[in-house]
Design an enzyme around this catalytic site. Structure first.
Site, PDB file in Angstrom:
ATOM      1  N   LYS A  86       7.861  10.188  -8.484  1.00 15.78           N
ATOM      2  CA  LYS A  86       6.940  10.081  -7.354  1.00 15.78           C
ATOM      3  C   LYS A  86       6.058   8.840  -7.512  1.00 15.78           C
ATOM      4  CE  LYS A  86       7.762  13.979  -5.020  1.00 15.78           C
ATOM      5  NZ  LYS A  86       8.079  14.058  -3.587  1.00 15.78           N
ATOM      6  N   ASP A 103      10.271   8.011  -5.026  1.00 15.33           N
ATOM      7  CA  ASP A 103       9.906   8.680  -3.774  1.00 15.33           C
ATOM      8  C   ASP A 103       8.482   8.286  -3.408  1.00 15.33           C
ATOM      9  OD1 ASP A 103       9.592  10.277  -1.586  1.00 15.33           O
ATOM     10  OD2 ASP A 103       9.912  12.182  -2.614  1.00 15.33           O
ATOM     11  N   GLU A 160      12.822   6.422  -1.587  1.00 12.18           N
ATOM     12  CA  GLU A 160      12.696   7.278  -0.412  1.00 12.18           C
ATOM     13  C   GLU A 160      11.426   6.930   0.360  1.00 12.18           C
ATOM     14  OE1 GLU A 160      12.957  11.431  -1.330  1.00 12.18           O
ATOM     15  OE2 GLU A 160      14.674  11.164  -2.674  1.00 12.18           O
ATOM     16  N   ASP A 220      14.013  10.212   4.446  1.00  9.44           N
ATOM     17  CA  ASP A 220      13.726  11.583   4.025  1.00  9.44           C
ATOM     18  C   ASP A 220      12.892  12.246   5.114  1.00  9.44           C
ATOM     19  OD1 ASP A 220      13.171  13.985   2.835  1.00  9.44           O
ATOM     20  OD2 ASP A 220      12.022  13.171   1.173  1.00  9.44           O
ATOM     21  N   LYS A 226      17.613  17.674   4.147  1.00  5.57           N
ATOM     22  CA  LYS A 226      16.968  18.913   3.720  1.00  5.57           C
ATOM     23  C   LYS A 226      17.209  19.990   4.770  1.00  5.57           C
ATOM     24  CE  LYS A 226      13.466  16.702   0.868  1.00  5.57           C
ATOM     25  NZ  LYS A 226      12.032  16.490   0.591  1.00  5.57           N
TER      26      LYS A 226
END
Length: 333
Positions: free
Chosen positions: A147, A171, A196, A219, A243
Site C-alpha cells: 500500500k 496500490d 493500482e 481497481d 472484485k
C-alpha cells in the site's frame, strides 16, 4: 426450489496488524453474513465485502442489509430450478453490486459442486510492521502488494532485503497527485509489476509520458464491464483488478475475465480483507487470473475465522477445500 427464510449475521475480528491505507487505518474487520434457507431446509451462506462505513465504497454493511431484506421479501417462495433462473432473481440489484454479490455467492452454492484446488499466494502489506515482515518471511508469497505511503521507496528497499523472489505490486487507492509524479517515475526503476489506481482522475495519465511510470491497473474504477472496456481503450491501461463485490458477483467476474482477455488486458482478482467464505471464492476466480490475486493463507489477517483451514500454505501455494461456515461464531444481526 424456493427460498423460504433469510437470516443475517455479524462477525468481527481484530487484524493481527492494523491495516494502513492511503484512505483509512483499520483495526477490525466487521462483516455481514447472510444465510438463505430453501424449501428443503438447506442453508447457503454469503459473505458481504462492504465495510461498516463508506470510506471505500458507497455501499455499507447497513445499506446492503436493507437492500437484501427488501429483495428477499420480493422473492420469497418464488420457484426456480437452475442457476440461470436464480440469477434472474437478482436482476433488480444491478445498481447495488455489493448486495448482489453477497446473494450470488449463496445462490452459486445451490447449483455447483465446490472443488478443492490450489492457487498462487498474493500477499498485501499495509504499513509494513515488523509483524507483517515476519509473516512475509515465514510464508514467502509469490506476489507482494504494498500500500502506498510517503515512505514507499524505503519500504520497497526493506522488502528487497527479503530472502526470496517475489513480484511487487503497488496500490495507491487513487491517492496521488501531480506532486507525486517524481516518486512514480522512481518506481519505474523498481521492477514494479503494476500500480493500482494512482489517480482519482484517470485523465491525469495524459500528463505522464508512456514508459516513465509503472504499468497502470484499474481497481476502484473497474465498476462495470462497459466502463472498464472504455477506460482501457482510452488510456494506456494494461491490467484490471476485478472484485466480485464491485462488479456484482461471481457470474459478473467470470464474464469480465473472458471479455477482457479478448481485449488484450491482463486480469487480477482482488480481495477485500475477507474471511474464509469469501476468500474461497476469490481464490476460485483467481485461478483464471494472469497474475496472483489477493489471496492470503488462513491466519494471515486474523487469529480466528468462521471457516477453518481456508487457504493452507503448502509448498508456496494455497490449498482450498469447500468452505464450511461455523455458524456458532456468528452473531445474529
Amino acid at each position: 426450489m424456493k427460498l423460504t427464510a433469510l437470516h443475517f449475521y455479524k462477525y468481527s475480528e481484530p487484524f493481527k496488524s492494523q491495516i494502513v491505507t492511503p484512505k483509512v487505518t483499520l483495526t477490525h474487520r466487521d462483516c455481514l453474513f447472510i444465510e438463505l434457507i430453501d424449501d428443503k431446509g438447506n442453508a447457503y451462506f454469503g459473505e458481504c465485502n462492504a465495510f461498516q462505513t463508506d470510506w471505500y465504497d458507497h455501499e455499507t454493511i447497513a445499506s446492503v442489509k436493507h437492500v437484501i431484506e427488501q429483495w428477499f421479501e420480493d422473492n420469497r417462495n418464488k420457484s426456480f430450478e437452475t442457476y440461470e433462473a436464480a440469477l434472474k432473481l437478482v436482476d433488480s440489484l444491478e445498481n447495488t453490486p455489493a448486495a448482489r454479490a453477497t446473494i450470488v455467492m449463496a445462490l452459486y452454492q445451490m447449483f455447483h459442486v465446490l472443488p478443492s484446488f490450489s492457487v498462487a499466494y498474493g500477499a498485501t502489506a499495509s504499513g509494513l510492521s515488523n509483524k507483517q515482515l515476519e509473516s512475509l518471511k515465514a510464508t514467502k508469497p509469490t506476489r507482494i502488494k504494498l500500500k502506498w505511503t510517503p515512505q514507499i521507496m524505503h519500504q520497497i528497499r526493506v522488502l528487497r532485503e527479503l530472502d526470496f523472489h517475489f513480484q511487487l505490486v503497488i496500490d495507491a487507492n487513487e491517492s496521488l497527485d501531480r506532486q507525486d509524479f517524481t516518486q512514480l517515475q522512481l518506481l519505474a526503476r523498481e521492477q514494479v509489476l503494476y500500480i493500482e489506481e494512482p489517480f482519482k482522475d484517470i485523465s491525469m495519465l495524459d500528463e505522464v509520458a508512456d514508459g516513465t511510470i509503472p504499468p497502470i491497473a484499474l481497481d476502484e474504477k473497474a465498476t462495470s464491464l462497459l466502463d472498464i472496456i472504455n477506460l482501457i481503450e482510452l488510456y494506456n491501461v494494461k491490467v484490471v483488478v476485478l472484485k466480485p463485490f464491485r462488479l456484482g458477483g461471481i457470474d459478473k467476474v467470470q464474464t469480465a475475465i473472458d471479455t477482457l482477455k479478448s481485449h488484450g488486458a491482463k486480469v487480477v482478482i482482488g480481495g477485500m480483507y475477507e474471511y474464509g467464505l469469501s476468500r474461497y471464492f476469490t481464490a476460485m476466480l483467481a485461478r483464471k487470473g494472469d497474475y496472483p490475486g489477493d489471496v492470503t493463507p488462513a491466519g494471515y489477517y486474523f487469529e480466528q475465522d468462521v471457516v477453518a483451514h481456508s487457504g493452507i500454505l503448502k509448498e508456496g501455494r494455497l490449498e482450498f477445500r469447500p468452505p464450511l461456515v461455523d455458524i456458532t461464531q456468528l452473531q445474529p444481526y
